[in-house]
Design a protein around this motif. Structure first.
Motif, PDB file in Angstrom:
ATOM      1  N   LYS A  17     -50.448 -22.551 -16.597  1.00 42.31           N
ATOM      2  CA  LYS A  17     -49.007 -22.664 -16.849  1.00 42.31           C
ATOM      3  C   LYS A  17     -48.244 -21.560 -16.106  1.00 42.31           C
ATOM      4  O   LYS A  17     -47.176 -21.792 -15.531  1.00 42.31           O
ATOM      5  CB  LYS A  17     -48.744 -22.569 -18.350  1.00 42.31           C
ATOM      6  CG  LYS A  17     -47.301 -22.837 -18.717  1.00 42.31           C
ATOM      7  CD  LYS A  17     -47.103 -22.775 -20.215  1.00 42.31           C
ATOM      8  CE  LYS A  17     -45.648 -22.995 -20.577  1.00 42.31           C
ATOM      9  NZ  LYS A  17     -45.393 -22.784 -21.990  1.00 42.31           N
ATOM     10  N   TRP A  36     -43.773 -11.409 -15.757  1.00 39.28           N
ATOM     11  CA  TRP A  36     -44.889 -12.201 -16.302  1.00 39.28           C
ATOM     12  C   TRP A  36     -46.147 -11.403 -16.593  1.00 39.28           C
ATOM     13  O   TRP A  36     -47.100 -11.956 -17.146  1.00 39.28           O
ATOM     14  CB  TRP A  36     -45.189 -13.382 -15.383  1.00 39.28           C
ATOM     15  CG  TRP A  36     -43.985 -14.261 -15.215  1.00 39.28           C
ATOM     16  CD1 TRP A  36     -43.277 -14.480 -14.068  1.00 39.28           C
ATOM     17  CD2 TRP A  36     -43.312 -14.998 -16.235  1.00 39.28           C
ATOM     18  NE1 TRP A  36     -42.217 -15.315 -14.314  1.00 39.28           N
ATOM     19  CE2 TRP A  36     -42.213 -15.648 -15.633  1.00 39.28           C
ATOM     20  CE3 TRP A  36     -43.522 -15.181 -17.602  1.00 39.28           C
ATOM     21  CZ2 TRP A  36     -41.330 -16.454 -16.347  1.00 39.28           C
ATOM     22  CZ3 TRP A  36     -42.652 -15.981 -18.320  1.00 39.28           C
ATOM     23  CH2 TRP A  36     -41.578 -16.608 -17.694  1.00 39.28           C
ATOM     24  N   ILE A  60     -34.942 -11.747 -20.419  1.00 42.76           N
ATOM     25  CA  ILE A  60     -35.031 -12.662 -19.277  1.00 42.76           C
ATOM     26  C   ILE A  60     -35.683 -13.980 -19.698  1.00 42.76           C
ATOM     27  O   ILE A  60     -35.233 -15.066 -19.339  1.00 42.76           O
ATOM     28  CB  ILE A  60     -35.832 -12.009 -18.122  1.00 42.76           C
ATOM     29  CG1 ILE A  60     -34.991 -10.916 -17.465  1.00 42.76           C
ATOM     30  CG2 ILE A  60     -36.261 -13.036 -17.088  1.00 42.76           C
ATOM     31  CD1 ILE A  60     -35.770 -10.028 -16.522  1.00 42.76           C
ATOM     32  N   ILE A  61     -36.736 -13.862 -20.488  1.00 39.86           N
ATOM     33  CA  ILE A  61     -37.497 -15.060 -20.842  1.00 39.86           C
ATOM     34  C   ILE A  61     -36.826 -15.878 -21.949  1.00 39.86           C
ATOM     35  O   ILE A  61     -36.848 -17.110 -21.925  1.00 39.86           O
ATOM     36  CB  ILE A  61     -38.933 -14.664 -21.243  1.00 39.86           C
ATOM     37  CG1 ILE A  61     -39.671 -14.134 -20.014  1.00 39.86           C
ATOM     38  CG2 ILE A  61     -39.690 -15.832 -21.840  1.00 39.86           C
ATOM     39  CD1 ILE A  61     -40.990 -13.491 -20.329  1.00 39.86           C
ATOM     40  N   THR A  68     -37.689 -15.628 -11.954  1.00 36.26           N
ATOM     41  CA  THR A  68     -37.129 -16.674 -12.820  1.00 36.26           C
ATOM     42  C   THR A  68     -35.863 -17.202 -12.154  1.00 36.26           C
ATOM     43  O   THR A  68     -35.278 -16.530 -11.295  1.00 36.26           O
ATOM     44  CB  THR A  68     -36.741 -16.117 -14.213  1.00 36.26           C
ATOM     45  OG1 THR A  68     -35.951 -14.947 -14.031  1.00 36.26           O
ATOM     46  CG2 THR A  68     -37.962 -15.760 -15.042  1.00 36.26           C
ATOM     47  N   ASN A  97     -54.033 -19.727 -20.228  1.00 34.56           N
ATOM     48  CA  ASN A  97     -52.592 -19.598 -19.974  1.00 34.56           C
ATOM     49  C   ASN A  97     -52.257 -19.460 -18.484  1.00 34.56           C
ATOM     50  O   ASN A  97     -51.090 -19.465 -18.102  1.00 34.56           O
ATOM     51  CB  ASN A  97     -52.023 -18.387 -20.719  1.00 34.56           C
ATOM     52  CG  ASN A  97     -52.208 -18.498 -22.218  1.00 34.56           C
ATOM     53  OD1 ASN A  97     -52.162 -19.595 -22.760  1.00 34.56           O
ATOM     54  ND2 ASN A  97     -52.434 -17.388 -22.880  1.00 34.56           N
ATOM     55  N   ARG A 100     -44.861 -21.328 -12.697  1.00 38.77           N
ATOM     56  CA  ARG A 100     -43.527 -20.704 -12.783  1.00 38.77           C
ATOM     57  C   ARG A 100     -43.042 -20.344 -11.381  1.00 38.77           C
ATOM     58  O   ARG A 100     -43.860 -20.046 -10.494  1.00 38.77           O
ATOM     59  CB  ARG A 100     -43.584 -19.464 -13.667  1.00 38.77           C
ATOM     60  CG  ARG A 100     -43.966 -19.803 -15.105  1.00 38.77           C
ATOM     61  CD  ARG A 100     -43.792 -18.611 -16.017  1.00 38.77           C
ATOM     62  NE  ARG A 100     -44.298 -18.897 -17.342  1.00 38.77           N
ATOM     63  CZ  ARG A 100     -43.675 -19.613 -18.266  1.00 38.77           C
ATOM     64  NH1 ARG A 100     -42.502 -20.130 -18.004  1.00 38.77           N
ATOM     65  NH2 ARG A 100     -44.210 -19.825 -19.450  1.00 38.77           N
ATOM     66  N   PRO A 101     -41.731 -20.335 -11.191  1.00 38.88           N
ATOM     67  CA  PRO A 101     -41.192 -20.137  -9.843  1.00 38.88           C
ATOM     68  C   PRO A 101     -41.686 -18.835  -9.208  1.00 38.88           C
ATOM     69  O   PRO A 101     -41.534 -17.765  -9.789  1.00 38.88           O
ATOM     70  CB  PRO A 101     -39.676 -20.068 -10.065  1.00 38.88           C
ATOM     71  CG  PRO A 101     -39.431 -20.603 -11.424  1.00 38.88           C
ATOM     72  CD  PRO A 101     -40.683 -20.472 -12.209  1.00 38.88           C
ATOM     73  N   ASP A 140     -39.454 -21.585 -19.642  1.00 38.89           N
ATOM     74  CA  ASP A 140     -40.247 -21.839 -20.850  1.00 38.89           C
ATOM     75  C   ASP A 140     -40.539 -20.541 -21.584  1.00 38.89           C
ATOM     76  O   ASP A 140     -40.201 -19.477 -21.137  1.00 38.89           O
ATOM     77  CB  ASP A 140     -41.576 -22.480 -20.458  1.00 38.89           C
ATOM     78  CG  ASP A 140     -41.365 -23.880 -19.950  1.00 38.89           C
ATOM     79  OD1 ASP A 140     -42.147 -24.294 -19.094  1.00 38.89           O
ATOM     80  OD2 ASP A 140     -40.413 -24.550 -20.390  1.00 38.89           O
ATOM     81  N   ASP A 141     -41.231 -20.688 -22.700  1.00 37.66           N
ATOM     82  CA  ASP A 141     -41.703 -19.514 -23.449  1.00 37.66           C
ATOM     83  C   ASP A 141     -42.692 -18.740 -22.615  1.00 37.66           C
ATOM     84  O   ASP A 141     -43.299 -19.270 -21.717  1.00 37.66           O
ATOM     85  CB  ASP A 141     -42.437 -19.959 -24.712  1.00 37.66           C
ATOM     86  CG  ASP A 141     -41.479 -20.591 -25.690  1.00 37.66           C
ATOM     87  OD1 ASP A 141     -41.963 -21.157 -26.655  1.00 37.66           O
ATOM     88  OD2 ASP A 141     -40.257 -20.518 -25.462  1.00 37.66           O
ATOM     89  N   ALA A 142     -42.854 -17.447 -22.993  1.00 38.22           N
ATOM     90  CA  ALA A 142     -43.898 -16.665 -22.338  1.00 38.22           C
ATOM     91  C   ALA A 142     -45.235 -17.269 -22.717  1.00 38.22           C
ATOM     92  O   ALA A 142     -45.393 -17.853 -23.764  1.00 38.22           O
ATOM     93  CB  ALA A 142     -43.836 -15.230 -22.802  1.00 38.22           C
ATOM     94  N   SER A 143     -46.200 -17.083 -21.792  1.00 37.81           N
ATOM     95  CA  SER A 143     -47.533 -17.625 -22.078  1.00 37.81           C
ATOM     96  C   SER A 143     -48.128 -16.915 -23.271  1.00 37.81           C
ATOM     97  O   SER A 143     -47.926 -15.758 -23.451  1.00 37.81           O
ATOM     98  CB  SER A 143     -48.441 -17.397 -20.885  1.00 37.81           C
ATOM     99  OG  SER A 143     -47.940 -18.095 -19.793  1.00 37.81           O
ATOM    100  N   ARG A 200     -45.776  -7.391 -23.102  1.00 35.70           N
ATOM    101  CA  ARG A 200     -45.401  -8.465 -24.032  1.00 35.70           C
ATOM    102  C   ARG A 200     -45.741  -9.859 -23.505  1.00 35.70           C
ATOM    103  O   ARG A 200     -46.026 -10.763 -24.284  1.00 35.70           O
ATOM    104  CB  ARG A 200     -43.889  -8.391 -24.290  1.00 35.70           C
ATOM    105  CG  ARG A 200     -43.324  -9.473 -25.156  1.00 35.70           C
ATOM    106  CD  ARG A 200     -41.816  -9.460 -25.107  1.00 35.70           C
ATOM    107  NE  ARG A 200     -41.254  -8.292 -25.775  1.00 35.70           N
ATOM    108  CZ  ARG A 200     -40.978  -8.215 -27.079  1.00 35.70           C
ATOM    109  NH1 ARG A 200     -41.215  -9.243 -27.853  1.00 35.70           N
ATOM    110  NH2 ARG A 200     -40.450  -7.123 -27.589  1.00 35.70           N
ATOM    111  N   THR A 201     -45.701 -10.022 -22.193  1.00 35.26           N
ATOM    112  CA  THR A 201     -45.757 -11.377 -21.637  1.00 35.26           C
ATOM    113  C   THR A 201     -47.051 -11.710 -20.902  1.00 35.26           C
ATOM    114  O   THR A 201     -47.258 -12.877 -20.545  1.00 35.26           O
ATOM    115  CB  THR A 201     -44.602 -11.576 -20.636  1.00 35.26           C
ATOM    116  OG1 THR A 201     -44.747 -10.601 -19.593  1.00 35.26           O
ATOM    117  CG2 THR A 201     -43.251 -11.418 -21.296  1.00 35.26           C
ATOM    118  N   LEU A 258     -38.098  -9.519 -22.416  1.00 34.40           N
ATOM    119  CA  LEU A 258     -37.833 -10.466 -23.505  1.00 34.40           C
ATOM    120  C   LEU A 258     -36.512 -11.204 -23.275  1.00 34.40           C
ATOM    121  O   LEU A 258     -36.426 -12.426 -23.460  1.00 34.40           O
ATOM    122  CB  LEU A 258     -37.796  -9.709 -24.839  1.00 34.40           C
ATOM    123  CG  LEU A 258     -37.489 -10.535 -26.079  1.00 34.40           C
ATOM    124  CD1 LEU A 258     -38.525 -11.631 -26.279  1.00 34.40           C
ATOM    125  CD2 LEU A 258     -37.455  -9.654 -27.327  1.00 34.40           C
TER     126      LEU A 258
END
Lengths: 233, 225
Positions: free
Chosen positions: B106, B91, A184-185, A37, B103, B110-111, A230-233, B95-96, A182
């Motif tokens: 998108k 990522w 970080i995002i 990020t 998805n 991301r970088p 952005d938000d997490a996918s 949770r993510t 959480l």
């Protein structure tokens, strides 16, 4: 003579009995990988409470099992690593330091609201689960509270036949890592901390700048033009 | 060459393994939604679906599938999931992590994400879901011990079901290539006449190898729809 021989055996049996009803977990320092990020282009102060260096949680489960979870300084380590990854510059602020005298855009004060866990016996599964609720208070340069964000994190790990403590240890580490992901995002989106950065000084104005900032100067300029994660996918 | 003196011992060992195993029945099937195939040097990652979504897939099962699909002369290149998750932090955390292929597009913007995946030459992500559960059991057994010795008497049995699905995501087209699923049922017995004799069905291990074999074929067969 017999007494001498029996004493270590009795001690071993007693230890085995006690270990069946109690657990001790000491957390190793969690490692937070470098995130994919963009850094938030501001300078923050990080003021951690004293218990981030020696947090110990003790709990009796239904009066049968006694658990002691020693987080040691893992929270302090987590936030130092995390903020180092998230912000352009981080300054540790001591309990007696005056942040208004420091060259920072914002001050963040994390704390632990709650630490909870469940055992396989409670959840009727073969897993330990850990919940940690952190609270992050964000102050602007003038010392005004601009955000008060509760961060709930969760980790879960299955037991092995031989070692329950390992599973609880893993669950706690996973919960801390979950909190890190959480933050970080969502940190900038929820708290708006990125907007607290001071406008860059005019190019002609000579400004004393730390070496690390001078090296990253170009990157800082370009980050400022990009949108927030952005938000997490 | 095998030493002749060892042959009876090896045979006895093999008979013991057969005799002391419970019985299992298994079914495996796949549903193909896209073309597959894997090039030289391309890799796969085996992941467990997130426990944030209520999935309970055991870590040792994921490890077993990872090992089984990587071993052998035609084994695939498997990137260890911890290495993959760390390289793409944050990522692919529980949770993510993306829950659906829609998805992925998108996520790739991301970088650094697309670059990290390309760097490791990852073609497929396989998401495992499911678990092994004890679904039935019965019988009774009692054991006693005294100064002159001890022993157990009785009969116990139990049944475990292992149901697992593997969703295969193709990172070339950012779409689902299909799913492979296995359903294994194993019944174990333990009669005891002084000494208990366990006949254990290796339900989860069977589900691991059945799924890994089918998954290997699913990925390597260059089938088109």
């Amino acid at each position: 003579m017999n007494k001498v021989k029996c004493t270590p055996l009795a001690a071993l049996l007693l230890a085995a009995l006690i270990s069946g009803c109690a657990g001790n977990v000491k957390l190793a320092t969690p490692t937070i990988p470098s995130p994919l990020t963009d850094k938030i282009p501001i300078s923050v102060g990080l003021r951690m409470p004293a218990n981030f260096d020696y947090f110990v949680h003790e709990e009796s489960v239904f009066g049968r099992e006694e658990w002691t979870i020693n987080l040691g300084n893992s929270n302090a380590s987590l936030f130092k690593q995390l903020f180092g990854h998230m912000f352009d510059r981080v300054t540790l602020v001591g309990a007696n330091d005056d942040p208004s005298l420091m060259d920072i855009d914002a001050l963040v004060e994390p704390s632990i609201d709650a630490f909870e866990f469940s055992t396989p016996g409670q959840s009727k599964t073969d897993s330990f689960a850990v919940w940690i609720r952190y609270r992050l208070k964000v102050f602007d340069q003038a010392g005004t509270l601009v955000s008060n964000w509760p961060v709930s994190a969760y980790g879960k790990s299955q037991t092995t036949a031989m070692n329950k403590s390992d599973a609880l240890h893993r669950a706690a580490i996973l919960a801390m890592r979950d909190a890190a992901a959480l933050m970080i995002i969502k940190f900038d989106e929820v708290t708006g901390i990125g907007k607290l950065g001071r406008p860059a000084p005019a190019a002609s104005t000579p400004v004393a700048m730390p070496i690390s900032d001078a090296v990253d100067g170009d990157a800082v300029q370009s980050h400022a033009l990009e949108e927030s994660p952005d938000d997490a996918s | 060459m095998m030493h002749p003196d060892r042959t009876p011992k090896i045979l006895a060992g093999m008979m013991a393994i057969v005799a002391f195993s419970g019985c299992t029945t298994s079914t495996v099937q796949d549903v193909r939604r896209g073309d597959t195939g894997i090039g030289d040097g391309e890799a796969i990652v085996i992941m467990g679906k997130s426990y944030h979504l209520g999935n309970e897939t055991e870590s040792k099962y994921i490890q077993c599938v990872e090992d089984a699909i990587a071993q052998g002369r035609e084994g695939l290149r498997v990137i260890p999931r911890k290495e993959f998750v760390d390289s793409l932090f944050p990522w692919f955390e529980p949770r993510t992590a993306p829950a659906e292929t829609k998805n992925l597009a998108k996520l790739m913007t991301r970088p650094g994400v697309a670059e990290k995946i390309a760097e490791q030459n990852i073609r497929y992500i396989v998401w495992l879901a499911g678990d092994t559960e004890k679904v039935a059991g019965g019988g009774s057994m009692s054991c006693a011990a005294g100064p002159g010795g001890g022993g157990c008497f009785g009969f116990a049995w139990w049944q475990k079901d292992a149901d697992y699905d593997a969703s295969v995501w193709d990172l070339n087209g950012l779409e689902s290539a299909g799913t492979v699923s296995t359903d294994v049922s194993g019944k174990s017995f333990m009669p005891a006449l002084v000494i208990p004799l366990p006949f254990i069905a290796r339900t989860q291990a069977k589900a691991c190898h059945t799924l890994a074999d089918q998954l290997h074929s699913f990925i390597t067969d260059e089938e088109t729809i």
